[in-house]
Design a protein around this motif. Structure first.
Motif, PDB file in Angstrom:
ATOM      1  N   THR A  88       0.838  -1.197   0.000  1.00 41.59           N
ATOM      2  CA  THR A  88       0.000   0.000   0.000  1.00 41.59           C
ATOM      3  C   THR A  88       0.874   1.248   0.000  1.00 41.59           C
ATOM      4  OG1 THR A  88      -1.777  -1.106   1.231  1.00 41.59           O
ATOM      5  CG2 THR A  88      -1.735   1.305   1.294  1.00 41.59           C
TER       6      THR A  88
ATOM      7  N   THR B  42      -5.415   6.328   8.541  1.00 49.33           N
ATOM      8  CA  THR B  42      -5.388   5.826   7.171  1.00 49.33           C
ATOM      9  C   THR B  42      -4.509   4.588   7.063  1.00 49.33           C
ATOM     10  OG1 THR B  42      -5.654   8.099   6.382  1.00 49.33           O
ATOM     11  CG2 THR B  42      -4.921   6.478   4.784  1.00 49.33           C
TER      12      THR B  42
ATOM     13  N   ALA C  17      -5.646   0.530   6.132  1.00 47.45           N
ATOM     14  CA  ALA C  17      -5.051  -0.364   5.138  1.00 47.45           C
ATOM     15  C   ALA C  17      -4.609  -1.678   5.767  1.00 47.45           C
ATOM     16  CB  ALA C  17      -3.876   0.332   4.460  1.00 47.45           C
TER      17      ALA C  17
ATOM     18  N   LEU D 229      -7.716  -4.032   6.752  1.00 52.36           N
ATOM     19  CA  LEU D 229      -8.603  -4.509   5.696  1.00 52.36           C
ATOM     20  C   LEU D 229      -8.570  -6.035   5.638  1.00 52.36           C
ATOM     21  CD1 LEU D 229     -10.309  -3.167   3.356  1.00 52.36           C
ATOM     22  CD2 LEU D 229      -8.401  -3.788   1.863  1.00 52.36           C
TER      23      LEU D 229
ATOM     24  N   ILE E 259      -5.798  -2.493  -0.378  1.00 54.27           N
ATOM     25  CA  ILE E 259      -5.769  -1.080  -0.738  1.00 54.27           C
ATOM     26  C   ILE E 259      -4.396  -0.803  -1.338  1.00 54.27           C
ATOM     27  CG2 ILE E 259      -5.799   1.288   0.118  1.00 54.27           C
ATOM     28  CD1 ILE E 259      -7.731   0.370   2.288  1.00 54.27           C
TER      29      ILE E 259
ATOM     30  N   LEU F 205      -3.729   5.322  -1.455  1.00 51.68           N
ATOM     31  CA  LEU F 205      -4.648   6.178  -0.702  1.00 51.68           C
ATOM     32  C   LEU F 205      -4.084   7.605  -0.690  1.00 51.68           C
ATOM     33  CD1 LEU F 205      -5.489   4.053   2.460  1.00 51.68           C
ATOM     34  CD2 LEU F 205      -7.169   4.970   0.863  1.00 51.68           C
TER      35      LEU F 205
END
Length: 229
Positions: free
Chosen positions: A170, A207, A211, A214, A220, A223
């Motif tokens: 990510t 944030t 990730a 999840l 993800i 972002l």
């Protein structure tokens, strides 16, 4: 309880992520540039473990880690540390380019290489905290943006290579965030620094945790986080 290795845990976004994970009872491994810094980080985050290695010298990380214990399984490698030095391309000397690329790009690549066996073992996740400068380069941001564009390429290549091994990758692209680095950037720009005008580091930490948390049936990949005011 997961095991997470964090760079940049001493301040800003890295410290916010480390605090949030520690509050959840996760096992933290924190990268420190030297032994003194390692002691400071262990005192700040009781129960954490440290690895000593200087991101400014990525060519020495393999040797440094060869003399230390590494995590056998690693649920995440959170690459948050970074440096920024502004200036026009016509004035930046090679030393600034080399230092910026070493810390922001070459060191993350080398850390990933060295820790991939532990990440594969746990089917873990690599999170690169990039920057809005990794998507758009503005005047005076050439060296920093180049390093962050490169970091984006590193993440994309790694994701394609490690998907079959179950390693998720990510990239988070925060806008300006109220960190010590941002204060330094404002000084270089000759602007007054108002931390309340920018993203709180804890919001970026949320944030990152989103990730990580999840479910395994999804990933993800990218972002983007921008100031809400």
């Amino acid at each position: 309880m997961g095991t997470h290795l964090i760079t940049g845990a001493g301040s800003g976004i890295g410290a916010a992520v480390a605090r949030r994970l520690a509050e959840r009872g996760e096992q933290l491994w924190l990268l420190a540039r030297d032994a003194k810094r390692a002691i400071e980080l262990r005192d700040r985050f009781p129960g954490s473990r440290t690895l000593v290695g200087d991101l400014a010298e990525p060519e020495r990380l393999s040797w440094a880690f060869g003399h230390q214990e590494l995590p056998v399984e690693l649920d995440s490698l959170l690459q948050i540390a970074g440096v920024a030095e502004l200036g026009p391309v016509g004035e930046l000397p090679p030393k600034v380019w080399q230092q910026t690329l070493a810390v922001n790009l070459v060191a993350p690549a080398e850390l990933t290489r060295l820790l991939l066996p532990s990440l594969r073992q746990a089917r873990g996740q690599v999170v690169f905290v990039n920057s809005g400068a990794g998507l758009r380069a503005n005047a005076d941001w050439g060296a920093y943006a180049a390093s962050k564009f490169g970091l984006r390429a590193l993440a994309d290549a790694l994701r394609a290579e490690e998907h079959a091994a179950g390693v998720r990758v990510t990239t988070v692209y925060p806008g300006r965030t109220a960190t010590p680095m941002q204060q330094k950037v404002h000084a270089q720009e000759g602007r007054d620094y108002r931390p309340d005008a920018w993203i709180d580091p804890d919001s970026v930490a949320t944030t990152v945790l989103t990730a990580l948390d999840l479910p395994r049936d999804a990933e993800i990949t990218d972002l983007t986080v921008r100031p809400g005011h």
